[in-house]
Every structure is written in structure tokens, then in C-alpha cells.
Design a protein around this motif. Sequence first.
Motif, short mmCIF file in Angstrom:
data_model
loop_
_atom_site.label_atom_id
_atom_site.label_comp_id
_atom_site.label_asym_id
_atom_site.label_seq_id
_atom_site.Cartn_x
_atom_site.Cartn_y
_atom_site.Cartn_z
N SER A 48 0.83 -1.21 0.00
CA SER A 48 0.00 0.00 0.00
C SER A 48 0.86 1.26 0.00
O SER A 48 0.37 2.36 -0.22
CB SER A 48 -0.94 0.00 1.21
OG SER A 48 -0.21 -0.05 2.41
N GLY A 73 0.75 1.32 -3.82
CA GLY A 73 -0.62 1.75 -3.59
C GLY A 73 -1.07 2.86 -4.51
O GLY A 73 -2.27 3.01 -4.77
N GLY A 79 -7.35 1.27 -2.82
CA GLY A 79 -6.39 0.64 -1.92
C GLY A 79 -7.07 -0.26 -0.92
O GLY A 79 -8.30 -0.37 -0.86
N LYS A 80 -6.25 -0.92 -0.13
CA LYS A 80 -6.81 -1.83 0.88
C LYS A 80 -7.30 -1.06 2.08
O LYS A 80 -6.74 0.00 2.38
CB LYS A 80 -5.77 -2.86 1.29
CG LYS A 80 -4.58 -2.29 2.06
CD LYS A 80 -3.65 -3.38 2.49
CE LYS A 80 -2.58 -2.76 3.40
NZ LYS A 80 -1.65 -3.72 3.88
#
Length: 86
Positions: A48, A73, A79-80
Motif C-alpha cells: 500500500s 498503492g 487501496g486496501k
Amino acid sequence: HMDRAAFETAWDTAIDERLARNVPAKPGAAALLEGWHATGIPVGVVTSTATQRAVHHLTQAGLFPFLSAVIGGDQVASGKPDPEDT
């Protein structure tokens, strides 16, 4: 209350200063990656962290030469954790 942008800037600056001197790698990581690289096994890192920063850190840690790809990222739309991926 804290200004989020000011905090993030201060945090990033502190981390960059620390990691400019040394980025520790787990014991055995370089040897493992070097071995895979020598046998032609491609290895990539997905993080990320922004790509440029990730490449810098991996280079400082001595791991970047053994990698085939680095995806940061900043190269993805979501993104996560991606709330759409449930």
C-alpha cells in the motif's frame, strides 16, 4: 483536535528521515530472494506504500535487485481494504 494533513506530513518526514539511514530486512530475506532470483523465479512486492517510496526502501534494504516487479498503492484505483471487495 489535530490537523490531519500536518500530522501526515510530519509522520512521513520522520519515517523518511529514519529510513534514509537504514531499512532493516528480516534475517535471511536477502539470501532467500537472491536464491530465487538466481534460479529464475520471479518475485514481486505489492504494497500500500507509494511505489517510489517502496522502491527506495527495498533498495536501502538491499532487496530491490532481486525483484521482478513492485506495485505500489499509488498504482491502484482502490487501496486496501477495498470496501467494494466484500
